[in-house]
Design an enzyme around this catalytic site. Structure first.
Site, PDB file in Angstrom:
ATOM      1  N   SER A 170       0.697  -1.153   0.108  1.00  0.00           N
ATOM      2  CA  SER A 170       0.266   0.100   0.149  1.00  0.00           C
ATOM      3  C   SER A 170       0.829   1.271   0.037  1.00  0.00           C
ATOM      4  CB  SER A 170      -0.875  -0.049   1.181  1.00  0.00           C
ATOM      5  OG  SER A 170      -2.018   0.987   1.000  1.00  0.00           O
ATOM      6  N   HIS A 368      -7.704  -5.580   0.841  1.00  0.00           N
ATOM      7  CA  HIS A 368      -6.424  -4.491   1.071  1.00  0.00           C
ATOM      8  C   HIS A 368      -5.532  -5.197   2.111  1.00  0.00           C
ATOM      9  CE1 HIS A 368      -4.468  -1.020   0.303  1.00  0.00           C
ATOM     10  NE2 HIS A 368      -4.155  -0.987   1.503  1.00  0.00           N
TER      11      HIS A 368
END
Ligand SMILES: *[C@@H]1O[C@H](CO)[C@@H](O)[C@H](O)[C@H]1NC(C)=O
Ligand SMILES: *[C@@H]1O[C@H](CO)[C@@H](O)[C@H](O)[C@H]1NC(C)=O
Length: 399
Positions: A170, A368
């Site tokens: 990320s 995620h």
């Protein structure tokens, strides 16, 4: 009165049991966690050009070899892993030796370096305290311009190697791209790059940004009250988590439902007994970090911060990336959504640095945070990834 006192005692007992359960992973420092899992660990301090002090942690050897011949990283290949927004170095050891990337790499013979970016609890500044607003005037722009380069240089100095392998999750990938855009000379110090859930284009978050930052002006309201970072004290978070995050079924769970609204729902891979630990391992982020991502979302451009949220739009130059890039994405990631990751894929393919693209875990609900916390992340992602890293080393590293 008696009943009242009884309730208080029960309440305290429940709190104690909860915090007791939480203690090891939630309160241990990352070096303590690594040592208690039976791995050698070293701490190093990195000072950036602009005065931030970052602790980074090294796992120089795997578990078995550590026992047999003492920890040694001599002649090993070095891999650095960089965490995401509100993350920290612990993200890559928190799921234990069977699952976490830090351990699996160390056991496979790599010299593993866990980075901490400015803002998290393992960082400080020479002249500023964390209460100083100036401490929080940074985003991934500075992570890329100062932190990652300083960490790379430290690793190369200590190991004597000429290159290191970079893995980011990320915002740890945003850091990579802003680094090479601003300091392309760092291409020469990298073997290759693996991007898990890269956060470069974020147009899918526009509605979210409009609501919280534009209509509500949330962060400026907080600033006027003297806050400059998203930061929850660990004890407070632990207490909240102990009281609310104990549901173990999708039907009654509040905590994960809230989180899943942001990162994508995946109840199947949720490690229920780790939820309190997962939530209490969130570290602070500056408002600027959030606003910078918001600017990227609003403008559809991977833009630098310049003069603020509504200021000039100036794209980071991704043509400066010269090292091979492998991209892993989650099919059900709502934060760094597939459509946005594919924009990046096309761009890197055009400049000829795209190595490969893989769906995380080959699982349609992969989200995620599954890259860190999925209960089978070792088997689903990390073990195949370590094989892939071996292949990339053989292909691109000729020492
Ligand atoms: C820290 O303070 C010293 C002394 O005031 C100053 O010379 C130096 O430039 C400051 N460093 C940073 C990074 O702010
Ligand atoms: C990359 O570009 C080539 C040539 O245009 C194309 O054949 C290939 O499908 C592209 N790969 C990806 C993953 O988009």
């Amino acid at each position: 009165m008696g009943a009242m006192r009884f309730s208080v005692i029960i309440f305290c007992a429940v709190l104690c049991v909860c915090s007791g359960q939480l203690r090891r992973e939630a309160y241990a420092t990352v070096p303590q966690l690594i040592a208690s899992s039976g791995y050698p660990v070293e701490k190093h301090r990195v000072t950036t050009e602009d005065g931030y002090i970052l602790q980074i942690f090294r796992i120089p050897a795997g578990r078995r070899s550590a026992r047999r011949s003492g920890p040694s990283a001599k002649g090993k290949r070095a891999v650095m892993i960089v965490h995401g927004l509100m993350g920290n170095s612990g993200n890559f050891v928190i799921m234990g030796p069977q699952n976490s990337l830090g351990y699996i790499l160390a056991d496979a013979g790599y010299d593993v370096w866990l980075a901490n970016l400015r803002g998290n609890f393992y960082t400080a500044h020479k002249n500023l305290t964390r209460n100083d607003p100036a401490f929080w005037e940074f985003s991934f722009h500075e992570h890329g311009k100062y932190d990652a380069p300083a960490i790379i240089d430290k690793i190369l100095t200590i190991t004597g190697l000429s290159k290191v392998f970079y893995i980011g999750h990320s915002m740890g990938t945003t850091t990579f791209f802003t680094m090479l855009s601003q300091r392309p000379e760092y291409n020469d110090k990298l073997v290759a790059f693996v991007a898990m859930a890269p956060a470069v284009y974020m147009s899918n978050m526009k509605a979210f940004v409009n609501f919280f930052l534009k209509s509500f002006d949330l962060l400026n309201v907080m600033r006027r009250r003297g806050y400059h970072a998203l930061s929850i004290r660990p004890e407070v978070l632990a207490m909240f988590v102990g009281s609310f995050c104990t549901a173990r079924q999708p039907q009654t769970d509040i905590c994960m439902r809230f989180l899943y609204a942001i990162v994508g729902e995946d109840y199947d891979l949720n490690p229920w007994d780790m939820v309190p630990v997962l939530l209490s391992s969130m570290h602070p982020a500056s408002f600027r970090q959030v606003e910078h991502f918001a600017k990227v979302a609003m403008t559809d451009v991977f833009t630098s911060w310049e003069d603020g949220l509504y200021g000039e739009v100036k794209p980071y130059n991704l043509d400066n990336v010269k090292v091979p890039v492998t991209i892993l994405y989650g099919e059900n990631d709502q934060l760094t959504e597939k459509s946005q990751i594919m924009r990046l894929v096309d761009q890197l393919n055009k400049t000829g640095v795209l190595e490969s693209v893989q769906a995380g875990g080959g699982w349609p609900k992969f989200n995620h945070l599954d890259f860190i916390f999925a209960k089978d992340v070792g088997k689903m992602v990390n073990r195949p990834l370590v094989e892939h890293i071996g292949d990339l080393y053989n292909k691109y590293y000729n020492e």
